[in-house]
Design a protein around this motif. Structure first.
Motif, PDB file in Angstrom:
ATOM      1  N   GLU A 185       0.831  -1.209   0.000  1.00 29.13           N
ATOM      2  CA  GLU A 185       0.000   0.000   0.000  1.00 29.13           C
ATOM      3  C   GLU A 185       0.861   1.252   0.000  1.00 29.13           C
ATOM      4  OE1 GLU A 185      -3.436   2.158   2.778  1.00 29.13           O
ATOM      5  OE2 GLU A 185      -2.635   0.195   3.334  1.00 29.13           O
ATOM      6  N   ARG A 188       2.373   1.940  -3.418  1.00 28.77           N
ATOM      7  CA  ARG A 188       1.376   2.501  -4.336  1.00 28.77           C
ATOM      8  C   ARG A 188       1.158   3.983  -4.057  1.00 28.77           C
ATOM      9  NH1 ARG A 188      -0.767  -2.683  -3.509  1.00 28.77           N
ATOM     10  NH2 ARG A 188      -2.069  -1.985  -1.767  1.00 28.77           N
ATOM     11  N   SER A 191       4.061   5.973  -5.494  1.00 29.17           N
ATOM     12  CA  SER A 191       4.020   6.199  -6.940  1.00 29.17           C
ATOM     13  C   SER A 191       3.108   7.355  -7.303  1.00 29.17           C
ATOM     14  CB  SER A 191       3.573   4.929  -7.663  1.00 29.17           C
ATOM     15  OG  SER A 191       2.215   4.625  -7.379  1.00 29.17           O
ATOM     16  N   SER A 192       2.145   7.687  -6.438  1.00 32.82           N
ATOM     17  CA  SER A 192       1.285   8.840  -6.709  1.00 32.82           C
ATOM     18  C   SER A 192       2.031  10.147  -6.489  1.00 32.82           C
ATOM     19  CB  SER A 192       0.028   8.796  -5.827  1.00 32.82           C
ATOM     20  OG  SER A 192       0.351   9.027  -4.467  1.00 32.82           O
TER      21      SER A 192
END
Length: 322
Positions: A185, A188, A191-192
């Motif tokens: 999590e 992820r 990466s934003s």
């Protein structure tokens, strides 16, 4: 003779711990809970919200320090107060229990080469300083290697409750199985902030390599580095089911070399983590770590730190081998 006796004693330690894990569970007096606020409520992480997140988590750490002081736990209060310093860049902070924190070194919003460090046993808010020192040393080495011209960042991810070195949990994958989804999590979310083009290297120390092994198949990272690893739970690097390059290293004086690299189901409990990641049978890219011990992989001036910087920067042909 004295050195030989010492090595034989070290070889006995893992066997004693394995027996303890199955037959005589270790017990210890539980530390009284230290009061702390719930984590700060944050907007979704993006490059634009980083400063807001840093400020909110510093404020939360300052409040946790005041609460710990009122509770009479001055050691935790000091650790929390350090976290609240204006220079700290905290992506996450939770002062409850053993504590969790995620800290950034470098300019994450503009970084195209990122290292994420995953710690091993006995890493808590109370011992966080040693973990932080390693992350800071790596960022300094990256800056030195690139002359300050490359956009790099290091992230120290204490995002799970680590097992104690002398405990039953350090011999089983339970904590790693709990941590693996959290790590996925976080990556992820990362990466934003950085975008999908950023090159991410996951540097996993000791029990942290068990966490990375459990998470590997679901992680979109470029490199996974296993440092002082007791094993990953997989028989081979291919068994991690990841497109990432798998690297492994162990210092010449690392006691983990004496840990039996086996995995067994004993009375319904899995004990041990299988194949030694630095063995030819595992199939990782083994690199030189020098003569250091279990806590020396990020020591300034060490062969391991130099090689870690090369891996993060993508200079794979420059990585030295044993």
């Amino acid at each position: 003779m004295a050195r030989g006796r010492r090595r034989r004693r070290l070889r006995l330690v893992p066997a004693v711990l394995v027996t303890a894990a199955v037959v005589v569970p270790l017990t210890a007096a539980a530390r009284p809970a230290v009061p702390a606020p719930a984590p700060a409520h944050l907007a979704p992480l993006t490059a634009a919200t980083l400063d807001e997140a840093y400020a909110a988590n510093r404020a939360n750490a300052a409040l946790a320090s005041r609460m710990a002081t009122a509770h009479g736990d001055h050691h935790r209060a000091a650790a929390d107060r350090d976290m609240a310093a204006p220079s700290r860049r905290l992506l996450a902070f939770d002062g409850r229990g053993e504590g969790r924190a995620t800290e950034v070194f470098g300019d994450l919003a503009h970084a195209d080469r990122i290292a994420v460090l995953v710690p091993g046993s006995d890493t808590t808010l109370d011992t966080y300083g040693r973990f932080r020192a390693g992350a800071s040393a790596l960022q300094q080495r990256l800056t030195q290697e690139t002359g300050g011209g490359s956009r790099t960042a290091v992230v120290a991810w204490l995002g799970y409750t680590t097992p104690g070195t002398v405990s039953t949990t350090v011999l089983t994958p339970t904590r790693a199985e709990e941590a693996a989804p959290r790590l996925g999590e976080f990556l992820r979310e990362l990466s934003s902030v950085t975008g999908p083009a950023a090159h991410v290297s996951l540097l996993c120390h000791s029990y942290g390599s068990v966490v990375c092994g459990r998470a590997a198949a679901r992680l979109g990272v470029d490199d996974i580095v296993l440092l002082g690893s007791p094993g990953t739970g997989a028989d081979t690097a291919a068994g991690l089911h990841t497109r990432a390059r798998i690297w492994a290293a162990r210092g010449a004086d690392d006691w983990v070399a004496n840990v039996p690299h086996v995995s067994a189901d004993l009375f319904g409990t899995t004990v041990g983590f299988g194949t030694d990641p630095v063995s030819p049978a595992f199939g990782a890219r083994v690199f030189a770590a020098g003569g250091g011990g279990h806590s020396d992989y990020f020591s300034p001036g060490s062969a391991s730190l130099a090689n870690l910087a090369r891996i993060v920067l993508g200079e794979t042909t420059e990585v030295t081998r044993d």
